[in-house]
Enzyme design. Structure first.
Site, short mmCIF file in Angstrom:
data_model
loop_
_atom_site.label_atom_id
_atom_site.label_comp_id
_atom_site.label_asym_id
_atom_site.label_seq_id
_atom_site.Cartn_x
_atom_site.Cartn_y
_atom_site.Cartn_z
N GLY A 1 50.81 14.22 9.59
CA GLY A 1 51.24 15.59 9.32
C GLY A 1 50.09 16.55 9.52
O GLY A 1 49.15 16.28 10.29
N ARG B 1 56.73 7.79 9.63
CA ARG B 1 58.17 7.57 9.71
C ARG B 1 58.70 7.68 11.14
O ARG B 1 59.70 7.07 11.49
CB ARG B 1 58.90 8.57 8.81
CG ARG B 1 58.74 8.27 7.33
CD ARG B 1 59.39 9.34 6.49
NE ARG B 1 58.78 10.65 6.70
CZ ARG B 1 59.12 11.74 6.06
NH1 ARG B 1 60.09 11.72 5.18
NH2 ARG B 1 58.52 12.88 6.31
N GLY C 1 51.08 18.12 -1.88
CA GLY C 1 51.82 16.94 -2.33
C GLY C 1 52.70 17.26 -3.52
O GLY C 1 52.31 18.02 -4.41
N HIS D 1 38.66 13.98 -6.73
CA HIS D 1 39.77 14.77 -6.17
C HIS D 1 39.31 16.20 -5.85
O HIS D 1 39.84 17.19 -6.38
CB HIS D 1 40.96 14.79 -7.13
CG HIS D 1 42.27 14.98 -6.42
ND1 HIS D 1 43.45 14.44 -6.87
CD2 HIS D 1 42.59 15.66 -5.28
CE1 HIS D 1 44.44 14.78 -6.06
NE2 HIS D 1 43.93 15.52 -5.09
#
Length: 346
Positions: A180, A203, A103, A310
């Site tokens: 993805g 998308r 990211g 995380h």
């Protein structure tokens, strides 16, 4: 082809794939900066064999900006903002920066394009460890691991058939937001759980999804029909707070939300409200806002919310692989070659 005068690959463990690649710098010792000292010393020592390496010993932004001054290549290993200020601090000699993340929401990619500085990151290598933790969070939330642990600690363990019933994964409908590499790997893991069907949104329709039988739908349909919803999309202006009071209200009361992407995709107060009021059954979070999370954050008081700090890529092999790709990105460009893993803004 460049000759292999920098034989760093031989020094890395044989299990590493890819290793640090071999590069020729024509007798020049490139100046590299590493923005975090929490990396095994042996990795840094490999770079030092043929480069002058400065490792940031502090944790503040001031420490980082001071460390990168004069560097030709930067291994950006923290989530600090990578922007015009950072590039100005490095100087005009800077050729390449590689992050050690997939990211890139903290990076001003436009500044790199404007200045002609190469920008790399570490996609793909994160797919397996992040998908693994996504499945772990799914099971922990659906089967009420955290709540069960609290019951034991408070002496509320009951011995009756309908106590602590959770949600079933076999036969369920799974929705993946962002299909993805990570989203696709999550689905691979789920195949072993005999799920009923997979929906995804993003998308655009993905050809890879057709090959594995996943169906493309809009977000509202995915939320209404899914028993488990995985968030695996990038944080962008479009996806920020995508999960809010209105969208959470579309989900089934029996549904479980799993977020392994970025905390900013979820309106956190709205999620707390949804969990408290039973709008959804449970949530499993590897990411949140802010990070680190305040110790008094209401998320931590919820028995139906599994929160981990995380840890998506926090495995020994992942660290090794991500560092190798980060270093290879930087070394390749300095040696006159291309990025191994270029960042391409979607």
């Amino acid at each position: 082809m460049r000759t292999g005068v920098v034989r760093l690959a031989r020094a890395l463990p044989k299990m590493l794939d890819p290793p640090l690649q071999q590069h020729s710098f024509g007798g020049h010792r490139p100046k590299l900066a590493v923005t975090c000292a929490d990396i095994p010393v042996r990795y840094i020592d490999l770079l030092k064999q043929n480069c002058d390496v400065t490792v940031c010993q502090g944790t503040s932004r001031t420490d980082i900006l001071r460390t990168i001054t004069g560097a030709e290549g930067i291994l950006w290993l923290t989530g600090d903002r990578l922007d015009a200020e950072a590039l100005d601090s490095a100087g005009q000699q800077l050729k390449v920066v590689s992050t050690m993340t997939s990211g890139m929401d903290y990076v001003d990619a436009g500044e790199f394009t404007k200045r002609g500085i190469a920008l790399g990151h570490t996609p793909k290598v994160v797919n397996d460890p992040v998908a693994d933790i996504a499945i772990g969070l799914m099971l922990a939330a659906a089967r009420r691991f955290h709540e069960g642990r609290l019951k034991i600690a408070t002496g509320e363990w009951e011995m009756r058939p309908q106590w602590m019933l959770g949600q079933d994964v076999p036969g369920s409908t799974v929705g993946i937001v962002g299909f993805g590499g990570i989203g696709q790997t999550i689905l691979k893991r789920l195949k072993g759980f005999d799920i009923g069907r997979c929906l995804y949104t993003g998308r655009s329709r993905k050809p890879e999804a057709d090959l594995v039988g996943a169906s493309y739908v809009d977000l509202a349909t995915l939320l209404r029909e899914s028993d488990f919803v995985f968030i695996a999309c990038p944080l962008t202006g479009e996806t920020a707070r995508m999960f809010n009071r209105e969208t959470l209200a579309l989900m089934k009361q029996s549904s479980v939300l799993i977020n392994v992407a970025r905390g900013g995709i979820v309106d956190q107060p709205a999620l707390v409200e949804a969990l408290r009021e039973g709008t959804i059954f449970a949530a499993g979070l590897d990411v949140m806002t802010p990070e680190p999370l305040d110790t008094n954050d209401p998320l931590l008081s919820l028995p139906n919310c599994v929160v981990v700090p995380h840890l998506g890529t926090a495995t020994q092999q992942s660290l090794l692989d991500m560092f190798a790709i980060t270093a290879n990105n930087v070394l390749s460009v300095i040696a006159g070659g291309p990025l191994v893993a270029p960042y391409q803004k979607g």
